[in-house]
Design an enzyme around this catalytic site. Structure first.
Site, mmCIF file in Angstrom:
data_model
loop_
_atom_site.group_PDB
_atom_site.id
_atom_site.type_symbol
_atom_site.label_atom_id
_atom_site.label_comp_id
_atom_site.label_asym_id
_atom_site.label_seq_id
_atom_site.Cartn_x
_atom_site.Cartn_y
_atom_site.Cartn_z
ATOM 1 N N ASP A 118 0.075 6.950 -3.858
ATOM 2 C CA ASP A 118 -0.966 6.478 -4.771
ATOM 3 C C ASP A 118 -1.226 7.443 -5.923
ATOM 4 O O ASP A 118 -1.281 7.031 -7.087
ATOM 5 C CB ASP A 118 -2.281 6.271 -4.012
ATOM 6 C CG ASP A 118 -2.314 4.947 -3.257
ATOM 7 O OD1 ASP A 118 -1.420 4.116 -3.467
ATOM 8 O OD2 ASP A 118 -3.247 4.757 -2.449
ATOM 9 N N HIS A 148 0.852 -1.188 0.000
ATOM 10 C CA HIS A 148 0.000 0.000 0.000
ATOM 11 C C HIS A 148 0.885 1.234 0.000
ATOM 12 O O HIS A 148 2.108 1.162 0.218
ATOM 13 C CB HIS A 148 -0.935 0.006 1.207
ATOM 14 C CG HIS A 148 -2.191 -0.798 1.000
ATOM 15 N ND1 HIS A 148 -3.129 -0.472 0.040
ATOM 16 C CD2 HIS A 148 -2.647 -1.915 1.619
ATOM 17 C CE1 HIS A 148 -4.115 -1.345 0.081
ATOM 18 N NE2 HIS A 148 -3.848 -2.245 1.018
#
Length: 380
Positions: free
Chosen positions: A160, A130
């Site tokens: 991200d 992540h």
């Protein structure tokens, strides 16, 4: 459709996070984005999906990717498209029969965009991850935080979306330009670790020049400097100070009510004392009172707004930084802006399979009823 990418068709294999955001950005810029959702998975449905702004301006086709007929539908769509975006682990689309070789065999001009955390190759390429781990391994997370404290997580914006989505979009647009010359498509391997590391180039330059310490919170841009920090106000609000240039620093001191001789800007030995001085001054008034004092000016001092306040603030409403969204909830407007071909939001977030019949019909499929009857595709 408006926008500089009008006429570009993008196929998005539905995923999460940076992939959908990249597709949203392309849609904001005028591209036609068709999202392929998996039939029978329940994904993309319900009230959460209806408010997922990253799916705005897209149309959704629900496909049974486990069936040969379903995969063939996607390949037929690819034949009619310019770009494909996918965000699965390496090898997943190959196993589905939708890998780069499969797709480029059907459309040699296709730009095949791949979004992963670790990249298509490397020791961690098949490992879960992540945002927080990607920015940790690049050194970016270590650099964010205050002296004597732990690293601070900058939401999932840095990895991200900045290191991931934006680099995927840049890669896709560059490959589209190149394909106009060569007539050939190619694969864009966008990895969050690559993009995040690339974003730290400026800091690496500082470090190479001896102007950056690995000790967190001691440098000019990481809250080490008293003129580049956040200060609490009397009402528990905060003001952000970024008065780097000497003339802006002088204006900052003037409006704060501090004499120049009390806080020479680069007297680093006294930076800690200057922080205490500035902190005490900011505690004398509320955030909004300080905002009235500092704005507008060249002091480079702004109030720290929460998300609700930001959407309602007159500076942002005047420029229409936020626009109405689902059920009146504000959403960020398309960016950047263009003088002739401004992007726009053409529709609300799409629900999985809501446009199956519409899309296939628009793209010239003659067997839509048969595909729906066999379950190769689903209309919701």
């Amino acid at each position: 459709m408006a926008g500089p990418l009008s006429g570009v068709r993008v196929i998005e294999l539905a995923g999460i996070g940076p992939g959908p955001f990249a597709a949203m950005l392309l849609a904001d810029l005028g591209a036609e984005v068709i999202r392929i959702d998996r039939a029978g998975k329940g994904g993309g449905g319900g009230p959460v999906a209806e408010k997922d702004m990253t799916n705005r301006s897209k149309r959704s086709v629900a496909v049974d990717l486990k069936s040969e007929a379903g995969r063939e539908v996607v390949l037929r769509l690819i034949e009619r498209s310019d770009v494909l975006l996918e965000g699965f682990r390496p090898g997943v689309t190959e196993r589905l029969g939708l890998g780069p070789d499969d797709c480029l065999a059907r459309n040699g001009r296709l730009v095949y965009g791949r979004m992963t955390g670790w990249g298509q190759e490397g020791p961690l390429s098949h490992t879960a991850g992540h945002d927080i781990g990607y920015i940790a391994i690049t050194g970016a997370l270590h650099a964010i935080g205050r002296a004597g404290g732990p690293p601070q997580v900058p939401l999932n914006l840095l990895g991200d979306f900045a290191g991931g989505s934006m680099y995927l979009v840049v890669g896709v647009l560059a490959a589209l330009l190149e394909s106009k010359v060569s007539g050939r498509g190619q694969v864009v391997d966008a990895a969050i670790v690559d993009g995040t590391a690339h974003l730290t180039t400026f800091i690496h330059a500082f470090k190479a020049s001896g102007l950056w310490s690995e000790n967190r919170g001691t440098n000019m841009l990481d809250t080490g400097a008293p003129f580049y920090d956040v200060y609490e106000t009397a009402d528990g609000g905060h003001m952000a100070v970024g008065a780097i240039e000497p003339q802006f620093y002088a204006e900052f001191l003037k409006r704060l009510g501090v004499a120049p001789e009390e806080a020479p800007q680069y007297d680093m030995a006294n930076w800690a004392g200057q922080k205490e001085l500035f902190g005490a001054k900011f505690k004398e008034k509320t955030r909004d009172e300080w905002a009235e004092i500092f704005v507008p000016s060249d002091a480079c001092v702004e109030p720290v707004l929460n998300l609700t306040e930001a959407a309602e603030h007159p500076w942002n409403t005047a420029r229409e930084v936020f626009v109405p969204g689902v059920e009146g909830v504000p959403q960020p407007a398309p960016a950047p802006r263009f003088s002739r071909t401004q992007g726009t939001i053409t529709g609300p977030p799409s629900v999985a399979g809501a446009h199956t019949r519409e899309v296939l019909t628009d793209l010239g499929f003659k067997d839509v009823d048969d595909l729906l009857a066999t379950g190769a595709v689903v209309q919701r």
